[in-house]
Write a protein that holds these residues in place. Structure first.
Motif, PDB file in Angstrom:
ATOM      1  N   LYS A   1     -15.811 -81.308-106.521  1.00  0.00           N
ATOM      2  CA  LYS A   1     -16.024 -82.724-106.240  1.00  0.00           C
ATOM      3  C   LYS A   1     -16.411 -82.930-104.766  1.00  0.00           C
ATOM      4  CE  LYS A   1     -13.825 -87.191-106.345  1.00  0.00           C
ATOM      5  NZ  LYS A   1     -12.650 -87.717-105.727  1.00  0.00           N
ATOM      6  N   THR A   2     -15.718 -82.241-103.893  1.00  0.00           N
ATOM      7  CA  THR A   2     -15.990 -82.382-102.467  1.00  0.00           C
ATOM      8  C   THR A   2     -17.248 -81.643-102.064  1.00  0.00           C
ATOM      9  OG1 THR A   2     -13.634 -82.277-102.189  1.00  0.00           O
ATOM     10  CG2 THR A   2     -14.971 -82.111-100.180  1.00  0.00           C
ATOM     11  N   LEU A   3     -17.309 -80.408-102.452  1.00  0.00           N
ATOM     12  CA  LEU A   3     -18.334 -79.542-101.888  1.00  0.00           C
ATOM     13  C   LEU A   3     -19.724 -79.779-102.463  1.00  0.00           C
ATOM     14  CD1 LEU A   3     -16.139 -76.362-101.579  1.00  0.00           C
ATOM     15  CD2 LEU A   3     -16.614 -78.105 -99.876  1.00  0.00           C
ATOM     16  N   ASN A   4     -19.829 -80.193-103.693  1.00  0.00           N
ATOM     17  CA  ASN A   4     -21.144 -80.506-104.251  1.00  0.00           C
ATOM     18  C   ASN A   4     -21.800 -81.637-103.473  1.00  0.00           C
ATOM     19  OD1 ASN A   4     -21.056 -78.564-106.134  1.00  0.00           O
ATOM     20  ND2 ASN A   4     -20.528 -79.916-107.849  1.00  0.00           N
ATOM     21  N   ALA A   5     -20.996 -82.604-103.095  1.00  0.00           N
ATOM     22  CA  ALA A   5     -21.539 -83.758-102.384  1.00  0.00           C
ATOM     23  C   ALA A   5     -22.100 -83.356-101.031  1.00  0.00           C
ATOM     24  CB  ALA A   5     -20.445 -84.802-102.196  1.00  0.00           C
ATOM     25  N   LEU A   6     -21.448 -82.407-100.387  1.00  0.00           N
ATOM     26  CA  LEU A   6     -21.914 -81.960 -99.072  1.00  0.00           C
ATOM     27  C   LEU A   6     -23.323 -81.401 -99.124  1.00  0.00           C
ATOM     28  CD1 LEU A   6     -18.764 -80.187 -97.693  1.00  0.00           C
ATOM     29  CD2 LEU A   6     -19.949 -82.105 -96.625  1.00  0.00           C
ATOM     30  N   GLU A   7     -23.605 -80.707-100.194  1.00  0.00           N
ATOM     31  CA  GLU A   7     -24.902 -80.045-100.312  1.00  0.00           C
ATOM     32  C   GLU A   7     -26.060 -81.048-100.349  1.00  0.00           C
ATOM     33  OE1 GLU A   7     -25.519 -77.749-103.804  1.00  0.00           O
ATOM     34  OE2 GLU A   7     -26.472 -76.148-102.687  1.00  0.00           O
ATOM     35  N   VAL A   8     -25.749 -82.216-100.921  1.00  0.00           N
ATOM     36  CA  VAL A   8     -26.770 -83.245-101.064  1.00  0.00           C
ATOM     37  C   VAL A   8     -27.411 -83.561 -99.720  1.00  0.00           C
ATOM     38  CG1 VAL A   8     -27.158 -85.677-101.676  1.00  0.00           C
ATOM     39  CG2 VAL A   8     -25.645 -84.234-103.053  1.00  0.00           C
ATOM     40  N   PHE A   9     -26.604 -83.547 -98.664  1.00  0.00           N
ATOM     41  CA  PHE A   9     -27.100 -83.958 -97.352  1.00  0.00           C
ATOM     42  C   PHE A   9     -27.732 -82.819 -96.566  1.00  0.00           C
ATOM     43  CE2 PHE A   9     -23.717 -86.834 -98.578  1.00  0.00           C
ATOM     44  CZ  PHE A   9     -24.427 -88.021 -98.585  1.00  0.00           C
ATOM     45  N   ASP A  10     -27.633 -81.618 -97.110  1.00  0.00           N
ATOM     46  CA  ASP A  10     -28.261 -80.465 -96.470  1.00  0.00           C
ATOM     47  C   ASP A  10     -27.791 -80.225 -95.040  1.00  0.00           C
ATOM     48  OD1 ASP A  10     -29.623 -78.848 -98.065  1.00  0.00           O
ATOM     49  OD2 ASP A  10     -31.627 -79.415 -97.415  1.00  0.00           O
ATOM     50  N   TYR A  11     -26.566 -80.604 -94.733  1.00  0.00           N
ATOM     51  CA  TYR A  11     -26.003 -80.352 -93.411  1.00  0.00           C
ATOM     52  C   TYR A  11     -25.229 -79.037 -93.446  1.00  0.00           C
ATOM     53  CZ  TYR A  11     -26.808 -84.835 -91.108  1.00  0.00           C
ATOM     54  OH  TYR A  11     -27.373 -85.925 -90.515  1.00  0.00           O
ATOM     55  N   LEU A  12     -25.380 -78.275 -92.367  1.00  0.00           N
ATOM     56  CA  LEU A  12     -24.510 -77.114 -92.193  1.00  0.00           C
ATOM     57  C   LEU A  12     -23.337 -77.589 -91.347  1.00  0.00           C
ATOM     58  CD1 LEU A  12     -23.770 -74.088 -92.188  1.00  0.00           C
ATOM     59  CD2 LEU A  12     -25.201 -73.847 -90.153  1.00  0.00           C
ATOM     60  N   ILE A  13     -22.126 -77.389 -91.863  1.00  0.00           N
ATOM     61  CA  ILE A  13     -20.939 -77.861 -91.140  1.00  0.00           C
ATOM     62  C   ILE A  13     -20.206 -76.667 -90.555  1.00  0.00           C
ATOM     63  CG2 ILE A  13     -18.770 -79.136 -91.343  1.00  0.00           C
ATOM     64  CD1 ILE A  13     -20.082 -80.524 -93.796  1.00  0.00           C
ATOM     65  N   LEU A  14     -20.140 -76.642 -89.236  1.00  0.00           N
ATOM     66  CA  LEU A  14     -19.464 -75.536 -88.559  1.00  0.00           C
ATOM     67  C   LEU A  14     -18.184 -76.045 -87.930  1.00  0.00           C
ATOM     68  CD1 LEU A  14     -22.540 -73.948 -86.727  1.00  0.00           C
ATOM     69  CD2 LEU A  14     -21.440 -73.105 -88.802  1.00  0.00           C
ATOM     70  N   LYS A  15     -17.070 -75.457 -88.327  1.00  0.00           N
ATOM     71  CA  LYS A  15     -15.792 -75.804 -87.695  1.00  0.00           C
ATOM     72  C   LYS A  15     -15.615 -74.813 -86.540  1.00  0.00           C
ATOM     73  CE  LYS A  15     -10.904 -76.182 -88.791  1.00  0.00           C
ATOM     74  NZ  LYS A  15      -9.926 -75.826 -89.822  1.00  0.00           N
ATOM     75  N   ILE A  16     -15.633 -75.369 -85.329  1.00  0.00           N
ATOM     76  CA  ILE A  16     -15.698 -74.519 -84.141  1.00  0.00           C
ATOM     77  C   ILE A  16     -14.345 -73.879 -83.834  1.00  0.00           C
ATOM     78  CG2 ILE A  16     -16.297 -74.493 -81.668  1.00  0.00           C
ATOM     79  CD1 ILE A  16     -18.664 -75.088 -83.607  1.00  0.00           C
ATOM     80  N   GLN A  17     -14.347 -72.560 -83.685  1.00  0.00           N
ATOM     81  CA  GLN A  17     -13.128 -71.829 -83.317  1.00  0.00           C
ATOM     82  C   GLN A  17     -13.077 -71.626 -81.799  1.00  0.00           C
ATOM     83  OE1 GLN A  17     -11.303 -71.283 -85.934  1.00  0.00           O
ATOM     84  NE2 GLN A  17     -12.819 -71.528 -87.556  1.00  0.00           N
ATOM     85  N   ASN A  18     -14.194 -71.131 -81.259  1.00  0.00           N
ATOM     86  CA  ASN A  18     -14.318 -70.970 -79.809  1.00  0.00           C
ATOM     87  C   ASN A  18     -15.811 -71.066 -79.464  1.00  0.00           C
ATOM     88  OD1 ASN A  18     -15.541 -68.365 -80.259  1.00  0.00           O
ATOM     89  ND2 ASN A  18     -13.465 -67.581 -80.629  1.00  0.00           N
ATOM     90  N   ASP A  19     -16.181 -70.704 -78.224  1.00  0.00           N
ATOM     91  CA  ASP A  19     -17.572 -70.899 -77.798  1.00  0.00           C
ATOM     92  C   ASP A  19     -18.588 -70.069 -78.571  1.00  0.00           C
ATOM     93  OD1 ASP A  19     -17.130 -72.875 -76.082  1.00  0.00           O
ATOM     94  OD2 ASP A  19     -17.303 -71.690 -74.233  1.00  0.00           O
ATOM     95  N   LYS A  20     -18.099 -69.101 -79.321  1.00  0.00           N
ATOM     96  CA  LYS A  20     -19.041 -68.233 -80.033  1.00  0.00           C
ATOM     97  C   LYS A  20     -18.842 -68.249 -81.550  1.00  0.00           C
ATOM     98  CE  LYS A  20     -20.071 -64.776 -76.454  1.00  0.00           C
ATOM     99  NZ  LYS A  20     -20.675 -65.696 -75.589  1.00  0.00           N
ATOM    100  N   GLU A  21     -17.590 -68.462 -81.967  1.00  0.00           N
ATOM    101  CA  GLU A  21     -17.289 -68.340 -83.396  1.00  0.00           C
ATOM    102  C   GLU A  21     -17.042 -69.689 -84.065  1.00  0.00           C
ATOM    103  OE1 GLU A  21     -14.738 -64.640 -84.581  1.00  0.00           O
ATOM    104  OE2 GLU A  21     -14.226 -65.239 -82.516  1.00  0.00           O
TER     105      GLU A  21
END
Lengths: 502, 165
Positions: free
Chosen positions: A136-156
């Motif tokens: 339900k959540t993740l299918n909707a995300l794909e519609v917008f074609d956004y890559l979502i990055l949850k930042i861990q540090n300056d590189k990862e």
């Protein structure tokens, strides 16, 4: 309707609101009353604005905002009607003149809102222990074609949600819920992280948008991307979005603007080159014609000396006597050509000054007639003028006489024997002087370029007279310098009429 | 492997993208297509048995419509200032960008490329201008992405400078 945009507003539009199309522009006074507006108001407002009414009747958000505290002042993502978000730029032009620029941000606002909504949902499911793979959540995300990055540090960073379709074409090995070295995948983000870290440190709401960069997909196509830094529940996120249709218009506007600038630069350069060449040509002609005069005059002198020496001449046979006479004639012609060329080049270079004096037109015509008399007689051409009462004209006598002399010489040259030439004057509205001949006339394509100087058309007269082709060029220069006008009316076989309008 | 960031700076339509494409992909297109934003290409080259991965930042042209963000220059080890030999205005933009580069990345090695050497008869940049750059300590190369003149050499030279060779 508008609009004469002041220069600084145009500059602001170009600098701050590319591609500066589809913008709604208002001009108001210090009391917020609308003076004028421009743009598609239907896109932004629920009703048509009326001139004289306060702007906040239509855009409530700008109530008490005019005059602005600072100029320009930008209000971000203001809802002006259902599903319509705009950035509103308020610029002070003068104490009683303010400009409001409404720039549509609906698409961006909506997409960010949706994404944040999805992140919320994702977080909600995540924190409530529900499966990360909740469709339900993740299918909707794909519609917008956004890559979502949850930042861990300056590189990862961790990829959240589904991997967008474009990323599969860019980096097929990446998959969701995996940690990636995002600055390796997108080196551009290394720079954006400087700004993003500053943004996150401020702990403000909203988002920070990056510049645009392009990546090459596995199929060789280019994709343009932009990133947003956002904070949500104290977590840092970077959202990356492709910029397909939006960038098209932006790129097209930029491409066109730059192509135009390039074309203009080329034109400017060509013009400069042409000017230099023309100057060079004028100087060249002037120098050459000046320096040719002395040797030509010397040869002419020798020829005349031989002709006048009866004793020496009698020693020569008929053939050589003719040759010497021909040398004299050709040298005379060359000298005449040279004088005209010199005169013409000086006119072209502007090396002369018009000194106008009030002069009798009758006297000028009589002088011109007298100068031409010998040539008229040679071809038995009759001359007449309709000027009975004298008229005063304000001209440079020497130069204007040369105009009539050249026109008369031209008329004689192209009029067969027993023809007619007249100089008629018309004083009805303004003074017009017409040199009319019963000569061979000329087609339109010749008469159109006859005053350009260096005529490429035949300059051989009806009696075989040779000419320079410069005479009418000189006429035009002198007429122009006086501020007069000249034109020609002619048809082949029907003679020509050169009309000077004073 | 050593990674080095090299930025291409210059006015619009001077040939930054063409130089990178010539160097990385050995291709050239006559058609002018304005660069939007930034394009980063990579190429590994070998300098005296040292492999260097060049990260080539092809940044959009600088003009009234698009201003280069100084942040793009940050962290760069090398910087090409590209000037179109046929357009004098691009020399002025180049001089401005040298200052931006010096301020933003003081340790970055700067090389000046006077591009479009195939059109040299149309050049508005003369020896005096080139000597002026040289007198300030810059290396200057006359390049052509179209005829592949000095392109590889310029990238090799900047790599050598970045590796202090």
């Amino acid at each position: 309707m508008l609009i004469n945009l002041p220069k600084n507003i145009v500059k602001y539009l170009v600098d701050e609101l590319p591609p500066f199309t589809g913008i709604l522009i208002f001009k108001t006074d210090a009391e917020s009353n609308i003076i004028d507006f421009h743009g598609s108001y239907k896109e932004y407002l629920t009703e048509k604005p009326e001139i004289g009414k306060p702007i906040h009747d239509y855009v409530a958000a700008v109530h008490s905002m005019i005059p602005p505290v600072i100029s320009p002042m930008v209000l971000n993502k203001i809802q002006t009607k259902d599903s319509k978000y705009s950035d509103i730029h308020i610029i002070k032009e003068s104490e009683n003149e303010y400009w409001l620029l409404l720039n549509d941000q609906s698409r961006e606002a909506e997409s960010i809102r949706e994404i944040l909504q999805k992140i919320n949902e994702y977080k909600y499911y995540n924190e409530s222990g529900l499966s990360l793979n909740n469709e339900k959540t993740l299918n909707a995300l794909e519609v917008f074609d956004y890559l979502i990055l949850k930042i861990q540090n300056d590189k990862e960073a961790e990829i959240n949600g589904k991997v967008p379709s474009w990323l599969k074409l860019l980096k097929p090995n990446l998959s969701k819920n995996k940690n990636i070295y995002f600055t390796e995948v997108f080196p551009y983000l290394e720079v954006f992280m400087f700004e993003a870290n500053e943004f996150w440190a401020k702990k403000e709401n909203g988002k920070l948008k990056s510049g645009i960069w392009s990546e090459t997909l596995e199929n060789g196509n280019e994709i343009l991307l932009t990133a947003y830094a956002v904070t949500h529940n104290l977590e840092k996120y970077i959202l990356i979005s492709p910029l397909e249709d939006k960038i098209d218009s932006e790129q097209m506007a930029l491409q066109m603007a730059r192509e135009q600038k390039l074309a203009y630069e080329k034109l400017e350069k060509a013009e400069q080159k042409l000017k230099t060449l023309l100057e060079y040509k004028d100087k060249f002609v002037s120098i050459v014609s000046h320096d040719l005069r002395s040797p030509v005059a010397a040869v002419l002198g020798i020829a005349e000396m031989l002709i006048n020496d009866d004793e020496e001449l009698s020693k020569l046979d008929e053939f050589y006597r003719e040759m010497i006479l021909s040398i004299k004639d050709e040298m005379l012609r060359l000298l005449d050509y040279n004088d005209k060329l010199y005169h013409w080049s000086n006119l072209e270079l502007g090396n002369f000054e018009i000194v106008k004096t009030e002069t009798s037109l009758k006297k000028i015509i009589t002088t011109a007639h007298r100068t031409a008399e010998k040539k008229l007689k040679l071809k038995n051409i009759s001359f007449s003028t309709n000027l009975n009462t004298d008229v005063k004209v304000n001209v440079d006598l020497t130069l204007f006489l040369q105009v009539l002399n050249n026109l008369m010489a031209n008329a004689i040259k192209f009029t067969p024997e027993n023809g007619e030439i007249s100089i008629n004057v018309n004083t009805d509205n303004k003074i017009q002087i017409a040199v009319i001949d019963s000569g061979v006339g000329m087609p339109k394509e010749v008469s159109e370029n006859i005053f350009s100087g260096f005529s490429r058309n035949s300059t051989i007269g009806t009696g075989g007279e040779k000419g320079t082709g410069l005479g009418l060029g000189i006429v035009k220069k002198i007429i122009d310098a006086h501020g007069f006008a000249i034109h020609v009316e002619s048809e082949p076989g029907k003679g020509s009429k050169f009309i000077i309008s004073l | 492997m050593i990674k080095k960031k090299v930025v291409m700076l210059g006015s619009f339509a001077v040939g930054k993208t063409s130089l990178v494409q010539r160097f990385v992909n050995s291709i050239f297109s006559e058609k002018y297509l304005t660069t939007i934003g930034v394009k980063i290409d990579q190429k590994i080259i070998n300098i005296d048995n040292t492999e260097v991965n060049l990260l080539l930042w092809d940044i959009h042209g600088n003009d009234d419509y698009q201003k280069i963000k100084p942040a793009y220059i940050m962290g760069s080890s090398g910087c090409f200032i590209v000037i179109d030999g046929t357009r004098r205005s691009t020399l002025e933009t180049g001089i401005e960008l040298i200052e931006t580069a010096k301020k933003t990345a003081p340790d970055s090695h700067i090389i000046i490329l006077i591009n479009k050497s195939d059109l040299k008869e149309d050049w508005d940049i003369n020896d005096h201008d080139i000597n002026e750059f040289k007198s300030q300590g810059f290396e200057v190369f006359e390049t052509s992405a179209k005829t592949d003149n000095t392109v590889e050499h310029a990238f090799t030279r900047i790599s050598e400078l970045m590796l202090n060779k």
